[in-house]
Write a protein that holds these residues in place. Structure first.
Motif, PDB file in Angstrom:
ATOM      1  N   ASP A  76       0.820  -1.208   0.000  1.00 44.65           N
ATOM      2  CA  ASP A  76       0.000   0.000   0.000  1.00 44.65           C
ATOM      3  C   ASP A  76       0.857   1.262   0.000  1.00 44.65           C
ATOM      4  O   ASP A  76       0.379   2.340  -0.389  1.00 44.65           O
ATOM      5  N   LEU A  77       2.104   1.129   0.451  1.00 44.70           N
ATOM      6  CA  LEU A  77       2.959   2.294   0.650  1.00 44.70           C
ATOM      7  C   LEU A  77       4.413   1.817   0.640  1.00 44.70           C
ATOM      8  O   LEU A  77       4.707   0.710   1.101  1.00 44.70           O
ATOM      9  N   ILE A  78       5.303   2.660   0.125  1.00 47.72           N
ATOM     10  CA  ILE A  78       6.734   2.334   0.139  1.00 47.72           C
ATOM     11  C   ILE A  78       7.483   3.392   0.939  1.00 47.72           C
ATOM     12  O   ILE A  78       7.345   4.588   0.683  1.00 47.72           O
ATOM     13  N   PHE A  79       8.272   2.937   1.911  1.00 47.98           N
ATOM     14  CA  PHE A  79       9.210   3.806   2.600  1.00 47.98           C
ATOM     15  C   PHE A  79      10.577   3.622   1.929  1.00 47.98           C
ATOM     16  O   PHE A  79      11.176   2.540   2.007  1.00 47.98           O
ATOM     17  N   ALA A  80      11.037   4.672   1.262  1.00 48.02           N
ATOM     18  CA  ALA A  80      12.319   4.640   0.569  1.00 48.02           C
ATOM     19  C   ALA A  80      13.355   5.286   1.483  1.00 48.02           C
ATOM     20  O   ALA A  80      13.402   6.518   1.608  1.00 48.02           O
ATOM     21  N   HIS A  81      14.152   4.464   2.151  1.00 43.30           N
ATOM     22  CA  HIS A  81      15.104   4.945   3.155  1.00 43.30           C
ATOM     23  C   HIS A  81      16.358   5.475   2.477  1.00 43.30           C
ATOM     24  O   HIS A  81      17.125   4.721   1.871  1.00 43.30           O
ATOM     25  N   SER A  82      16.584   6.768   2.598  1.00 42.84           N
ATOM     26  CA  SER A  82      17.779   7.398   2.035  1.00 42.84           C
ATOM     27  C   SER A  82      18.931   7.186   3.010  1.00 42.84           C
ATOM     28  O   SER A  82      19.228   8.028   3.850  1.00 42.84           O
ATOM     29  N   ALA A  83      19.583   6.046   2.883  1.00 45.09           N
ATOM     30  CA  ALA A  83      20.601   5.649   3.854  1.00 45.09           C
ATOM     31  C   ALA A  83      21.933   6.348   3.610  1.00 45.09           C
ATOM     32  O   ALA A  83      22.623   6.741   4.548  1.00 45.09           O
ATOM     33  N   THR A  84      22.296   6.480   2.359  1.00 40.85           N
ATOM     34  CA  THR A  84      23.530   7.179   1.966  1.00 40.85           C
ATOM     35  C   THR A  84      23.330   7.631   0.531  1.00 40.85           C
ATOM     36  O   THR A  84      22.239   7.452  -0.046  1.00 40.85           O
ATOM     37  N   TYR A  85      24.362   8.218  -0.056  1.00 35.91           N
ATOM     38  CA  TYR A  85      24.181   8.700  -1.426  1.00 35.91           C
ATOM     39  C   TYR A  85      23.849   7.549  -2.374  1.00 35.91           C
ATOM     40  O   TYR A  85      24.387   6.436  -2.256  1.00 35.91           O
ATOM     41  N   VAL A  86      22.963   7.860  -3.324  1.00 36.05           N
ATOM     42  CA  VAL A  86      22.579   6.930  -4.373  1.00 36.05           C
ATOM     43  C   VAL A  86      22.282   7.747  -5.617  1.00 36.05           C
ATOM     44  O   VAL A  86      21.842   8.903  -5.519  1.00 36.05           O
ATOM     45  N   THR A  87      22.521   7.195  -6.774  1.00 35.21           N
ATOM     46  CA  THR A  87      22.112   7.897  -7.992  1.00 35.21           C
ATOM     47  C   THR A  87      20.590   7.761  -8.150  1.00 35.21           C
ATOM     48  O   THR A  87      20.014   6.702  -7.875  1.00 35.21           O
ATOM     49  N   SER A  88      19.974   8.818  -8.611  1.00 33.78           N
ATOM     50  CA  SER A  88      18.514   8.781  -8.784  1.00 33.78           C
ATOM     51  C   SER A  88      18.105   7.747  -9.825  1.00 33.78           C
ATOM     52  O   SER A  88      16.997   7.194  -9.765  1.00 33.78           O
ATOM     53  N   ALA A  89      19.000   7.454 -10.768  1.00 30.88           N
ATOM     54  CA  ALA A  89      18.689   6.431 -11.789  1.00 30.88           C
ATOM     55  C   ALA A  89      18.530   5.052 -11.167  1.00 30.88           C
ATOM     56  O   ALA A  89      17.872   4.176 -11.746  1.00 30.88           O
ATOM     57  N   THR A 102       4.741   6.858  -2.226  1.00 30.79           N
ATOM     58  CA  THR A 102       6.124   6.800  -1.766  1.00 30.79           C
ATOM     59  C   THR A 102       6.409   7.866  -0.721  1.00 30.79           C
ATOM     60  O   THR A 102       6.020   9.025  -0.890  1.00 30.79           O
ATOM     61  N   VAL A 103       7.090   7.458   0.347  1.00 35.92           N
ATOM     62  CA  VAL A 103       7.589   8.391   1.357  1.00 35.92           C
ATOM     63  C   VAL A 103       9.090   8.170   1.483  1.00 35.92           C
ATOM     64  O   VAL A 103       9.535   7.065   1.814  1.00 35.92           O
ATOM     65  N   VAL A 104       9.874   9.204   1.194  1.00 40.05           N
ATOM     66  CA  VAL A 104      11.318   9.127   1.344  1.00 40.05           C
ATOM     67  C   VAL A 104      11.676   9.414   2.796  1.00 40.05           C
ATOM     68  O   VAL A 104      11.238  10.417   3.370  1.00 40.05           O
ATOM     69  N   LEU A 105      12.461   8.528   3.410  1.00 42.81           N
ATOM     70  CA  LEU A 105      12.861   8.683   4.811  1.00 42.81           C
ATOM     71  C   LEU A 105      14.304   9.183   4.875  1.00 42.81           C
ATOM     72  O   LEU A 105      15.247   8.447   4.578  1.00 42.81           O
ATOM     73  N   ASN A 106      14.476  10.430   5.268  1.00 41.04           N
ATOM     74  CA  ASN A 106      15.799  11.016   5.486  1.00 41.04           C
ATOM     75  C   ASN A 106      16.033  11.048   6.988  1.00 41.04           C
ATOM     76  O   ASN A 106      15.684  12.012   7.670  1.00 41.04           O
ATOM     77  N   LEU A 107      16.581   9.962   7.522  1.00 37.27           N
ATOM     78  CA  LEU A 107      16.732   9.782   8.970  1.00 37.27           C
ATOM     79  C   LEU A 107      18.215   9.671   9.316  1.00 37.27           C
ATOM     80  O   LEU A 107      18.834   8.624   9.141  1.00 37.27           O
ATOM     81  N   LYS A 145       4.669  11.229  -7.621  1.00 37.74           N
ATOM     82  CA  LYS A 145       4.416  11.989  -6.398  1.00 37.74           C
ATOM     83  C   LYS A 145       5.215  11.384  -5.253  1.00 37.74           C
ATOM     84  O   LYS A 145       5.305  10.160  -5.121  1.00 37.74           O
ATOM     85  N   TYR A 146       5.797  12.234  -4.432  1.00 40.92           N
ATOM     86  CA  TYR A 146       6.591  11.746  -3.307  1.00 40.92           C
ATOM     87  C   TYR A 146       6.367  12.636  -2.097  1.00 40.92           C
ATOM     88  O   TYR A 146       5.912  13.776  -2.205  1.00 40.92           O
ATOM     89  N   ARG A 147       6.649  12.077  -0.936  1.00 42.67           N
ATOM     90  CA  ARG A 147       6.625  12.815   0.324  1.00 42.67           C
ATOM     91  C   ARG A 147       7.961  12.549   1.010  1.00 42.67           C
ATOM     92  O   ARG A 147       8.592  11.521   0.754  1.00 42.67           O
ATOM     93  N   VAL A 148       8.379  13.424   1.910  1.00 43.59           N
ATOM     94  CA  VAL A 148       9.653  13.252   2.599  1.00 43.59           C
ATOM     95  C   VAL A 148       9.450  13.432   4.095  1.00 43.59           C
ATOM     96  O   VAL A 148       8.746  14.347   4.533  1.00 43.59           O
ATOM     97  N   VAL A 149      10.036  12.547   4.883  1.00 38.98           N
ATOM     98  CA  VAL A 149      10.102  12.706   6.336  1.00 38.98           C
ATOM     99  C   VAL A 149      11.560  12.946   6.698  1.00 38.98           C
ATOM    100  O   VAL A 149      12.430  12.101   6.424  1.00 38.98           O
ATOM    101  N   LYS A 179       6.639   9.871  14.612  1.00 36.61           N
ATOM    102  CA  LYS A 179       5.199  10.171  14.684  1.00 36.61           C
ATOM    103  C   LYS A 179       4.640  10.315  13.269  1.00 36.61           C
ATOM    104  O   LYS A 179       3.561   9.797  12.958  1.00 36.61           O
ATOM    105  N   LYS A 180       5.370  11.016  12.416  1.00 34.02           N
ATOM    106  CA  LYS A 180       4.930  11.166  11.027  1.00 34.02           C
ATOM    107  C   LYS A 180       4.906   9.819  10.306  1.00 34.02           C
ATOM    108  O   LYS A 180       3.968   9.520   9.552  1.00 34.02           O
ATOM    109  N   ILE A 181       5.926   9.010  10.544  1.00 27.74           N
ATOM    110  CA  ILE A 181       5.980   7.697   9.887  1.00 27.74           C
ATOM    111  C   ILE A 181       4.808   6.832  10.336  1.00 27.74           C
ATOM    112  O   ILE A 181       4.153   6.166   9.522  1.00 27.74           O
ATOM    113  N   GLU A 182       4.542   6.845  11.629  1.00 27.49           N
ATOM    114  CA  GLU A 182       3.399   6.071  12.132  1.00 27.49           C
ATOM    115  C   GLU A 182       2.096   6.557  11.498  1.00 27.49           C
ATOM    116  O   GLU A 182       1.224   5.757  11.143  1.00 27.49           O
ATOM    117  N   GLU A 183       1.940   7.861  11.342  1.00 28.72           N
ATOM    118  CA  GLU A 183       0.722   8.384  10.713  1.00 28.72           C
ATOM    119  C   GLU A 183       0.613   7.941   9.260  1.00 28.72           C
ATOM    120  O   GLU A 183      -0.492   7.646   8.781  1.00 28.72           O
TER     121      GLU A 183
END
Length: 500
Positions: A76-89, A102-107, A145-149, A179-183
């Motif tokens: 239903d939803l993907i959390f894309a964890h931005s762990a370190t640098y990656v090429t957008s391709a 999609t929700v990008v997680l910058n943690l 469409k994307y969202r970022v936490v 809290k945002k991720i849980e929501e």
């Protein structure tokens, strides 16, 4: 009361990003990125989700595999964890193949790097923010469409490889992020449970209430829910099968759950229910349960006018008690054929926030509150104390007599979720956070809750009426505006938050 149906868990996909070239250059970095991703997975699972962790996406080929994997898992939803640098391709194929939101997680794992000792490999473990602009640009240009936490990872330990303190679970930046991720997880839960949910429509809409009229095809198209049109004869068929033993058991349940009023109400129309009225409400309640079971309903909206002296007029006279019990049992019931408010109530219920059927009752300018409620049904699980049953000499504006519920929502934070329809036929949410007070209410057999908004009553109503609402809405417990905002996002329903 235990919910009649167990809510389906949302299905969440998780992956961590990285650059394949790094792994041979910096020993231990790849394993560290996977460890962070596994931590996120376990945390998301703790929110009641079914989680599918792909692992690392570090090149275009892995991106393609990950997209196919998430499609197979029907997420239903993907959390894309931005762990370190990656090429957008590398990551773009994931979301071109799998269309889940999609929700990008910058943690960031630490509050501050160790400037004196940090190596390039150490820094790369903390540079998750670096690729987010690039990813955002690529997603935007690709029409995704994307969202970022943004925030901190919130570990409760420090990995052995780390050169700094990574215990950040108590940091406000971690608490806010999670809290945002849980929501987002809860919003995905709403979307999954609405998809294929079965809404019953019994009878018709109250004649002349133009704001209540809804396009059934539009409703299914925007929510994914099925609409089952029901007739009074469907209910009456079950009513004819109700036994005396079933009435006795339901009457016992009613007397345990409610306070039965004496003849103490100010309104002579709202006095002690008679045994005949209570037995009839119990019998109708049993039939209502059987109707829900036959059609496997998840929610129900209803109204039946009934000609004077008609049998169905007597049947609808017993509706309120049973529909209140069903609402507390996870089957929200909205009166007057209000399908849109029934949707709002179901959303509140899926989230465990209640969802009581309301409209404006009156304004108390002395207290600065607006009294909100209706003539039933009521979400009993969010009541302040035991609701009261009163025998009604008549239902104002409606045919027949019967038993009604008098109650107020418990004191504290509340959020009203209104659902209206715009000129282009689209649904729209109107969201307001406020406070329920323990002010006085009338003894007229209706639900009533005094509510204080952030602005004075007239200012609030100026804002509210300007949004072209319907005259009903669902009242939930807690301050839930940011949560409902995310639900609207995933359902692609426009919304507005009032009285900020």
């Amino acid at each position: 009361m235990k919910a009649r149906k167990e809510a389906k868990k949302p299905r969440i996909g998780v992956y961590s990003m990285g650059l394949k070239h790094y792994w041979g250059q910096f020993p231990g970095l790849r394993e560290r990125m996977i460890e962070y991703g596994q931590f996120i997975t376990k945390k998301v699972e703790s929110f009641g989700a079914e989680v599918f962790f792909y692992g690392l996406v570090d090149c275009e080929q892995e991106g393609k595999k990950a997209g196919e994997y998430f499609n197979e898992k029907n997420v239903d939803l993907i959390f894309a964890h931005s762990a370190t640098y990656v090429t957008s391709a590398s990551v773009l194929p994931v979301h071109q193949i799998c269309k889940a939101p999609t929700v990008v997680l910058n943690l960031q794992p630490t509050a501050r790097i160790n400037y004196e000792k940090t190596t390039t490999g150490e820094w790369l473990a903390h540079c998750g923010a670096c690729p987010v602009p690039e990813i955002s640009n690529a997603f935007n240009r690709a029409g995704i469409k994307y969202r970022v936490v943004n925030g901190m990872l919130g570990l409760d330990y420090t990995p052995e490889i780390s050169m700094t303190d990574e215990v950040t679970c108590s940091r406000p930046e971690a608490i806010r992020a999670w809290k945002k991720i849980e929501e987002w997880v809860l919003a995905a839960k709403v979307k999954r449970n609405l998809s294929g949910a079965r809404f019953g429509f019994l009878g018709n809409t109250y004649s002349g209430m133009l704001d209540m009229y809804s396009d059934f095809t539009m409703f299914q198209g925007q929510t994914g829910a099925h609409l089952q049109v029901l007739e009074m004869c469907d209910l009456d068929r079950h009513l004819q099968t109700v036994t005396e033993e079933e009435i006795k058991e339901k009457r016992k349940e009613i007397e345990e759950f409610f306070l039965i009023s004496d003849d103490v109400a100010a309104d002579p129309l709202a006095q002690k229910p008679t045994d005949e009225q209570l037995n009839w409400s119990a019998k109708v309640a049993v039939a209502q349960e059987k109707l829900v079971e036959e059609f496997d309903l998840d929610a129900l909206t209803y109204y039946y006018h009934g000609a004077p002296g008609n049998h169905y007029e007597d049947v609808q006279g017993g509706f309120i008690v049973g529909h209140s019990l069903l609402t507390a049992d996870g089957i929200p019931c909205a009166g007057e054929g209000d399908l849109k408010t029934c949707l709002a109530m179901k959303i509140c219920d899926i989230l465990g926030k209640g969802g009581s059927f309301c409209e404006i009752v009156t304004v108390d300018y002395e207290d600065g509150t607006i009294l909100l409620g209706h003539d039933g049904p009521f979400h009993l699980e969010i009541a302040k104390g035991k609701p009261i049953l009163r025998g009604m000499g008549l239902y104002h504006g409606k045919q027949g007599t019967g038993v009604s519920v008098e109650a107020k929502v418990r004191t504290g934070n509340i959020t009203n979720l209104g659902c209206t329809q715009t000129i282009d036929g689209k649904l729209k949410f109107i969201i307001t956070e406020a406070e329920s007070t323990d002010g006085d209410i009338m003894t007229i057999g209706n639900t009533q809750t005094p509510v204080k908004f952030k602005h004075d009553p007239d200012t609030y109503m100026d804002e509210w009426f300007a949004e072209s609402p319907t005259h009903h809405f669902a009242m939930s417990v807690g301050h839930n505006a940011s949560l409902y905002e995310k639900v609207a996002d995933l359902l692609e329903i426009p919304y507005v938050i009032l009285d900020k």
